[in-house]
Design an enzyme around this catalytic site. Structure first.
Site, PDB file in Angstrom:
ATOM      1  N   ILE A 154       0.836  -1.213   0.000  1.00 21.86           N
ATOM      2  CA  ILE A 154       0.000   0.000   0.000  1.00 21.86           C
ATOM      3  C   ILE A 154       0.868   1.259   0.000  1.00 21.86           C
ATOM      4  O   ILE A 154       0.617   2.200  -0.760  1.00 21.86           O
ATOM      5  CB  ILE A 154      -0.963  -0.018   1.215  1.00 21.86           C
ATOM      6  CG1 ILE A 154      -1.951  -1.177   1.062  1.00 21.86           C
ATOM      7  CG2 ILE A 154      -1.686   1.311   1.349  1.00 21.86           C
ATOM      8  CD1 ILE A 154      -2.771  -1.484   2.312  1.00 21.86           C
ATOM      9  N   ARG A 233      -3.732   0.828  11.197  1.00 24.84           N
ATOM     10  CA  ARG A 233      -4.391   0.261  12.365  1.00 24.84           C
ATOM     11  C   ARG A 233      -4.443   1.331  13.444  1.00 24.84           C
ATOM     12  O   ARG A 233      -3.484   2.070  13.641  1.00 24.84           O
ATOM     13  CB  ARG A 233      -3.635  -0.972  12.893  1.00 24.84           C
ATOM     14  CG  ARG A 233      -3.837  -2.246  12.066  1.00 24.84           C
ATOM     15  CD  ARG A 233      -5.274  -2.793  12.154  1.00 24.84           C
ATOM     16  NE  ARG A 233      -5.482  -3.995  11.362  1.00 24.84           N
ATOM     17  CZ  ARG A 233      -5.916  -4.037  10.104  1.00 24.84           C
ATOM     18  NH1 ARG A 233      -6.201  -2.912   9.469  1.00 24.84           N
ATOM     19  NH2 ARG A 233      -6.085  -5.186   9.484  1.00 24.84           N
ATOM     20  N   ASP A 257      -9.042   6.374   9.258  1.00 27.15           N
ATOM     21  CA  ASP A 257      -9.982   5.353   8.779  1.00 27.15           C
ATOM     22  C   ASP A 257     -10.009   4.192   9.764  1.00 27.15           C
ATOM     23  O   ASP A 257     -10.774   3.240   9.585  1.00 27.15           O
ATOM     24  CB  ASP A 257      -9.568   4.861   7.384  1.00 27.15           C
ATOM     25  CG  ASP A 257     -10.584   3.890   6.797  1.00 27.15           C
ATOM     26  OD1 ASP A 257     -11.785   4.247   6.780  1.00 27.15           O
ATOM     27  OD2 ASP A 257     -10.193   2.778   6.386  1.00 27.15           O
ATOM     28  N   GLU A 262     -11.970   0.941  17.811  1.00 22.46           N
ATOM     29  CA  GLU A 262     -13.010   0.847  16.782  1.00 22.46           C
ATOM     30  C   GLU A 262     -13.891  -0.386  16.918  1.00 22.46           C
ATOM     31  O   GLU A 262     -15.003  -0.419  16.403  1.00 22.46           O
ATOM     32  CB  GLU A 262     -12.388   0.879  15.378  1.00 22.46           C
ATOM     33  CG  GLU A 262     -11.624  -0.387  14.989  1.00 22.46           C
ATOM     34  CD  GLU A 262     -11.094  -0.327  13.553  1.00 22.46           C
ATOM     35  OE1 GLU A 262     -10.474   0.677  13.193  1.00 22.46           O
ATOM     36  OE2 GLU A 262     -11.315  -1.305  12.803  1.00 22.46           O
ATOM     37  N   HIS A 294     -13.310   2.496   8.761  1.00 19.55           N
ATOM     38  CA  HIS A 294     -12.534   1.374   8.206  1.00 19.55           C
ATOM     39  C   HIS A 294     -13.071   0.956   6.836  1.00 19.55           C
ATOM     40  O   HIS A 294     -13.428  -0.194   6.606  1.00 19.55           O
ATOM     41  CB  HIS A 294     -12.560   0.175   9.176  1.00 19.55           C
ATOM     42  CG  HIS A 294     -11.333  -0.669   9.075  1.00 19.55           C
ATOM     43  ND1 HIS A 294     -10.645  -1.146  10.165  1.00 19.55           N
ATOM     44  CD2 HIS A 294     -10.650  -1.124   8.000  1.00 19.55           C
ATOM     45  CE1 HIS A 294      -9.609  -1.864   9.777  1.00 19.55           C
ATOM     46  NE2 HIS A 294      -9.585  -1.862   8.461  1.00 19.55           N
TER      47      HIS A 294
END
Ligand code: NAD
Length: 330
Positions: A154, A233, A257, A262, A294
């Site tokens: 990524i 994360r 995100d 979460e 997410h």
């Protein structure tokens, strides 16, 4: 194999049912996999879990007692599974190491540009008939220095997009990506990256060593008004510390995100309930903070690839007892 899927949504059922045909027997369950719900795996050879299923040693012991032989992660990160303990009990683990790094990289840059040009605020203003530009000033990304922490699949694609925008891209990775280096990405020590960037974006896995990588000491080294983006994360960032840095102006923009707590929030419609997490609620009060639940991975391409690889992992384990996509056990 008989597979119990935990934390499933309609899109999981669609993509997996389409990709599976008649090969495995899939049972879709809505609850997260926890110590309380693990008994739902009874009768299954494998469980399939997602990012917020916490598969710690206690859950793994129960899975073993129920005869479960394989844990199929339908995501890339595996920080939520005690892989070493699973392997010790003879349970195999598989993950989806890459399903669409483009999805996450493109989303990362979308967050950067949205925050910078304040499109999230402009959208709401225009709907209210407010066409004022006061407070919406952005800056040209061209020529700005962006620091990437992690240059795997990524991070490397993010670097290429940013180079295309004319940014200067620097990076820190204990294993520098040679393709990025060849494209002109300068690898620097982490401490140097913190002080040299207008924008910092996280693209490394969460490990015990880098928990709260972004906390007070790191924030103190950053430029005033720095933009921080986290699509990796949540626990890479100490949220309390970053709230203080937002209040002081040290952090000028923040896009998340992912969020360290979460598991209690994301992927659910909580619009009729009271959010009990005061730290999360405080984050929502800043105009220069953009939070999404997410969703960086969430493209049709990614869902199809996730289903195909997860089912291939199950088939491989069933037929050979191994999985080429087993995560490393630390
Ligand atoms: P990858 O394994 O291809 O690359 C990770 C890179 O991070 C590697 O080059 C590794 O050397 C580097 N790294 C490891 N520890 C580091 C550290 N302490 N500091 C700096 N670099 C470090 O992984 P990827 O596919 O690029 O994914 C990166 C992360 O993105 C995943 O671990 C996952 O947590 C996250 N992710 C999020 C979403 C989402 O929807 N938000 C989707 C997929 C992945």
């Amino acid at each position: 194999m008989n597979v119990a899927f935990f934390s499933t949504k309609s899109y999981d059922r669609s993509s997996f049912t389409a990709a599976n045909g008649e090969r495995h027997r899939l049972r879709f369950l809505e609850p997260h996999l926890t110590a309380e719900t693990v008994s739902l795996a009874r009768g299954s050879d494998a469980v399939c879990v997602f990012v917020n299923d916490v598969v710690h040693a206690g859950v793994i012991a129960e899975l073993s007692a129920l005869g479960v032989r394989f844990i199929a992660l339908r995501c890339a990160g595996f920080n939520n599974v005690d892989v070493a303990e699973a392997n010790r009990l003879g349970i195999g683990v598989g993950r989806v190491p890459a399903y669409s790094p483009y999805a996450v990289a493109e989303y990362t840059v979308a967050l950067m540009l949205t925050l910078n040009r304040q499109i999230h605020r402009a959208y709401n203003r225009v709907r209210e008939g407010n066409f004022s530009l006061e407070g919406l000033t952005g800056f040209d990304f061209h020529g700005r220095t962006v620091g990437l922490i992690g240059t795997g699949k990524i991070g490397a694609i993010t670097a290429k997009i940013l180079l295309g925008l004319g940014c200067r891209v620097i990076a820190y990775d204990p294993f520098p990506n040679q393709e990025c280096a060849a494209l002109g990405v300068a690898f620097v020590p982490l401490e140097e990256l913190f002080g040299a960037c207008d924008v910092i974006s996280l693209h490394c896995p969460l490990t015990p060593e880098n928990h709260h990588l972004i906390s007070d000491p790191a924030l103190a080294k950053m430029r005033d008004g720095v933009m921080i983006i986290n699509t990796s994360r949540g626990a890479l960032i100490d949220t309390r510390a970053v709230i203080e840095a937002l209040k002081s102006g040290r952090v000028g923009y923040l896009a998340l995100d992912v969020y360290e707590e979460e598991g209690e929030l994301f992927f659910e419609n909580l619009s009729d309930t009271i959010i009990a997490d005061d730290i999360f609620s405080r984050l929502l009060t800043f105009p220069n903070v953009l939070i999404t639940g997410h969703q960086a991975f969430f493209t049709r391409n990614a869902l199809d690839n996730i289903a195909a690889t997860t089912l291939a992992n199950l088939t491989e384990f069933e037929t050979t007892g191994r999985c080429v996509n087993a995560p490393p056990a630390k």
